[in-house]
Design an enzyme around this catalytic site. Structure first.
Site, short mmCIF file in Angstrom:
data_model
loop_
_atom_site.label_atom_id
_atom_site.label_comp_id
_atom_site.label_asym_id
_atom_site.label_seq_id
_atom_site.Cartn_x
_atom_site.Cartn_y
_atom_site.Cartn_z
CB SER A 140 -0.85 -0.01 1.28
OG SER A 140 -1.50 1.24 1.46
CE1 TYR A 153 -4.50 -2.10 4.85
CE2 TYR A 153 -3.29 -0.06 4.49
CZ TYR A 153 -3.98 -1.14 3.98
OH TYR A 153 -4.14 -1.28 2.63
P1 NAD Z 1 -11.35 -6.46 -0.41
O1 NAD Z 1 -11.97 -6.40 0.94
O2 NAD Z 1 -12.13 -6.12 -1.61
O3 NAD Z 1 -10.75 -7.92 -0.64
C1 NAD Z 1 -10.02 -8.57 0.36
C2 NAD Z 1 -9.88 -10.04 -0.01
O4 NAD Z 1 -9.24 -10.71 1.07
C3 NAD Z 1 -11.23 -10.73 -0.21
O5 NAD Z 1 -11.13 -11.72 -1.21
C4 NAD Z 1 -11.47 -11.38 1.14
O6 NAD Z 1 -12.33 -12.51 1.10
C5 NAD Z 1 -10.05 -11.79 1.48
N1 NAD Z 1 -9.90 -12.05 2.91
C6 NAD Z 1 -10.28 -11.28 3.96
N2 NAD Z 1 -10.00 -11.90 5.12
C7 NAD Z 1 -9.45 -13.10 4.78
C8 NAD Z 1 -8.97 -14.21 5.52
N3 NAD Z 1 -9.01 -14.21 6.87
N4 NAD Z 1 -8.50 -15.29 4.86
C9 NAD Z 1 -8.47 -15.31 3.50
N5 NAD Z 1 -8.90 -14.28 2.75
C10 NAD Z 1 -9.39 -13.20 3.38
O7 NAD Z 1 -10.02 -5.56 -0.30
P2 NAD Z 1 -9.09 -4.85 -1.42
O8 NAD Z 1 -9.30 -3.39 -1.36
O9 NAD Z 1 -9.19 -5.53 -2.72
O10 NAD Z 1 -7.66 -5.11 -0.76
C11 NAD Z 1 -6.76 -6.08 -1.24
C12 NAD Z 1 -5.36 -5.72 -0.81
O11 NAD Z 1 -5.02 -4.45 -1.34
C13 NAD Z 1 -5.19 -5.61 0.71
O12 NAD Z 1 -3.95 -6.15 1.10
C14 NAD Z 1 -5.21 -4.11 0.95
O13 NAD Z 1 -4.53 -3.74 2.10
C15 NAD Z 1 -4.53 -3.62 -0.32
N6 NAD Z 1 -4.81 -2.21 -0.66
C16 NAD Z 1 -6.06 -1.80 -0.97
C17 NAD Z 1 -6.26 -0.47 -1.31
C18 NAD Z 1 -7.59 0.04 -1.71
O14 NAD Z 1 -7.72 1.23 -1.95
N7 NAD Z 1 -8.61 -0.79 -1.84
C19 NAD Z 1 -5.18 0.42 -1.30
C20 NAD Z 1 -3.93 -0.03 -0.97
C21 NAD Z 1 -3.75 -1.36 -0.66
#
Ligand code: NAD
Length: 258
Positions: A140, A153
């Site tokens: 991130s 985080y």
């Molecule tokens: P999201 O909530 O859409 O997806 C998260 C995924 O992780 C889902 O498939 C969920 O089922 C899975 N998950 C959650 N808990 C779990 C567990 N205990 N075991 C197995 N799977 C599990 O989130 P996202 O926004 O797509 O985030 C994905 C990654 O990107 C994360 O690491 C997040 O920190 C990072 N990220 C997101 C953003 C953003 O703006 N959305 C920005 C920077 C980084």
């Protein structure tokens, strides 16, 4: 591409976008994540049919230390090997540190940091033995800079960058690269879920959170799309990217350039 990829947390959001991009580039993919099993089976079957590759699903809960390693070993059994590992699963919790729930701290470190370690630990020896591997950690912008109220985080994502550099050094002579992608704000359920929590923590409206908090630091003033993360991952998994390792790549509309 002809590779086999594991993408953790790929039933939604960025992970699903990356899994779709890898499958469309010709990789067999093992999906993982939580959610409604009927919906997940629909996603799995339609991606397999559309991309013409094998797509599996492993439902391991990565909060359990053994879950991440189980996905890797099961993928080797079911799909033959693991060439690409994308450590993407992650959760967020927003709270001032003095009230930060201890169990949320533990869960965020377990999922956002330790699960990447466990999966990498399981995948690394087979990749080394094959003389080829690609590990992509979805960190991130919060792996590079901090924001208030996100102590667990930010700590976990900074940790992911340390893990990325270490694994890059250990894989450097073995054809195994390890890089981190550092998105700013991407439009996904994780972002949607933290809008209300941030509004409450700061005592402001949802619209203010979107305009003046979330995108305040993102000079492009737009959320990135998951396709952009998918395309970058496909590139990092290509031969052209074989000298790129140990890097932390911002995909943040200029946020961390400031
Ligand atoms: P999201 O909530 O859409 O997806 C998260 C995924 O992780 C889902 O498939 C969920 O089922 C899975 N998950 C959650 N808990 C779990 C567990 N205990 N075991 C197995 N799977 C599990 O989130 P996202 O926004 O797509 O985030 C994905 C990654 O990107 C994360 O690491 C997040 O920190 C990072 N990220 C997101 C953003 C953003 O703006 N959305 C920005 C920077 C980084």
């Amino acid at each position: 591409m002809g590779k086999v990829a594991v993408v953790t947390g790929s039933t939604s959001g960025i992970g699903l976008g990356i899994a779709q991009a890898l499958a469309r580039a010709g990789a067999d993919v093992m999906l993982n994540g939580l959610g409604d099993q009927v919906e997940i089976e629909k996603i799995r079957a339609s991606l397999s049919a559309e991309a013409g590759v094998r797509v599996g699903y492993h439902g391991a809960d990565l909060l359990n230390a053994g879950g991440a390693a189980a996905i890797v070993t099961d993928t080797i059994e079911r799909l033959g090997r693991v060439d690409i590992l994308v450590n993407n699963a992650g959760i967020q919790h927003v709270s001032p540190i003095e009230d930060f729930p201890v169990e949320k701290w533990d869960a965020i470190i377990a999922l956002n940091l330790s699960a990447a370690f466990h999966a990498t630990r399981a995948a690394f020896a087979p990749m080394k033995a094959a003389g080829w591997g690609r590990i992509v950690n979805v960190a991130s912008a919060h792996g590079l800079v901090a924001s208030p109220f996100k102590s667990a985080y930010v700590a976990a994502k900074h940790g992911v960058l340390g893990l990325t550099k270490t694994v890059a050094l250990e894989g450097a002579e073995h054809g195994v690269t390890c890089n981190a992608i550092c998105p700013g704000y991407v439009w996904t359920p994780l972002v949607e879920n933290q809008i209300d929590a941030t509004a409450e923590a700061r005592g402001i409206s949802r619209d203010d959170v979107i305009r003046n908090v979330l995108l305040a630091a993102q000079p492009s003033k737009r959320f990135a799309d998951v396709d952009e993360l998918g395309a970058l991952t496909v590139f990092l998994c290509s031969e052209a990217a074989r000298s790129i390792t140990g890097a932390a790549m911002p995909v943040d509309g200029g946020w961390t350039a400031q």
